[in-house]
Design an enzyme around this catalytic site. Sequence first.
Site: not given
Ligand code: C6P
Length: 407
Positions: A119, A196, A199, A222, A361
């Site tokens: 991401h 990371d 997910q 999430k 993203c």
């Molecule tokens: N992905 C998706 O729809 P934040 O925004 O900081 O809570 O998370 C960022 C982020 C980082 N790593 C991974 C693997 C992610 O999937 C995400 C967030 C969402 O896929 C929003 S773009």
Amino acid sequence: MKINRQDFPLLNQKINGQQLIYFDNAATSQKPSAVIKSLKYYYENNNANVHRGIYSLSERATSQYEASRDKVKGFINAKHREEIIFTRGTTESINWVAQSYGLANVKKDDEIVISIMEHHANILPWQQLAKQVGAKLKYIYLNDDFTLDMVDAKNKITSATKIVAITQASNVLGVINPIKTLSKLAHDNGAVIVVDGAQSVPHMLVNVVDLDADFFAFSAHKMMGPTGIGVLYGKRDLLETMTPLELGGEMIEYVTEQSATFQSLPWRFEAGTPNIAGAVGLGAAIDYIQLVGMSNISTYESELTKYALTKLKVIKGIQIYGPRNEDQANIISFKLSGVHAHDVATALDQEGIAVRAGHHCAQPLMQYLNIKSTVRVSIASYNTKAEIDQLVTVLKGIQDYFQYDFT
Ligand code: C6P
């Protein structure tokens, strides 16, 4: 125990005249009443600033805030509560590692290794760090089944590597990466591993000690918690060496006109009034998940994902981007031939079905796969087989409408 769908009030509504089917859980999950009530209760009964008031209410707010830290520690099986730092979310957590640990430890011509399925939150901070210090940013690519190419990983992670930053579960492909193997590879070469967990944490049991992760980042929103709060886990001996990026109230020990000493861990990294209610809500989300049982959630979501894959696979003209096997996370990306992903999402929305369409993203991954966008269905434990059946029926209708010729 199985999740009770009635615990999620938002799901009980119509969108465009149809019962809402929410399949965008990887973007953010819906919240159970227990979490919503915890926020309301906090503001109605316990709201005060933390760590500074010498009065009962502030002590109550502080103890709730700190109790959530203990819950997080247990949830990811960290060894010490000082290793749990509250942040705004995954993005902020990774940025902090890059700009604090990274800037101090990565030098010119060193290497940072990430994967092509990251991401942007796990790409841009490393791009910036690489530019700042003159380091090289290298990518691990994929096998034909979209899993991480571990031969490539072994080639890329070398004694020149200082940081390996990898997602545990891809937000596009649903691939789950072998973090334990990767952390061993990183450590054998003298590098640290940043995981990371955005997910993976909502979908599976995570044990940071077993993974031997040096840093681990995730977001509450999430995993049924509130927005605006997340976690940076770091091994204590590494965090001890790091300089805080944000300076101000809460994080100091003693300040004079020209200098300051900082608090001990973890408060040293929590400058200013923190998101107290958010932390309380995250604690409530953990309580809820543990009541249902993370392994029950994981098993149910995997079963639904398998069911969805079986049903989706046979749709004519569908191309699924992911391993399509039992080991994948609760995320399925696909394209329907001849129909733009945005058109698919818009048509699904007309039937009350919420999915994400676009690059998710993860533009370098899209470039690597030579596509611009996919439709993404991400499943949570409150989804049902009936909802998947409805999704498949509507997708078939979309194909008929666009009249793509598969012959
Ligand atoms: N992905 C998706 O729809 P934040 O925004 O900081 O809570 O998370 C960022 C982020 C980082 N790593 C991974 C693997 C992610 O999937 C995400 C967030 C969402 O896929 C929003 S773009």
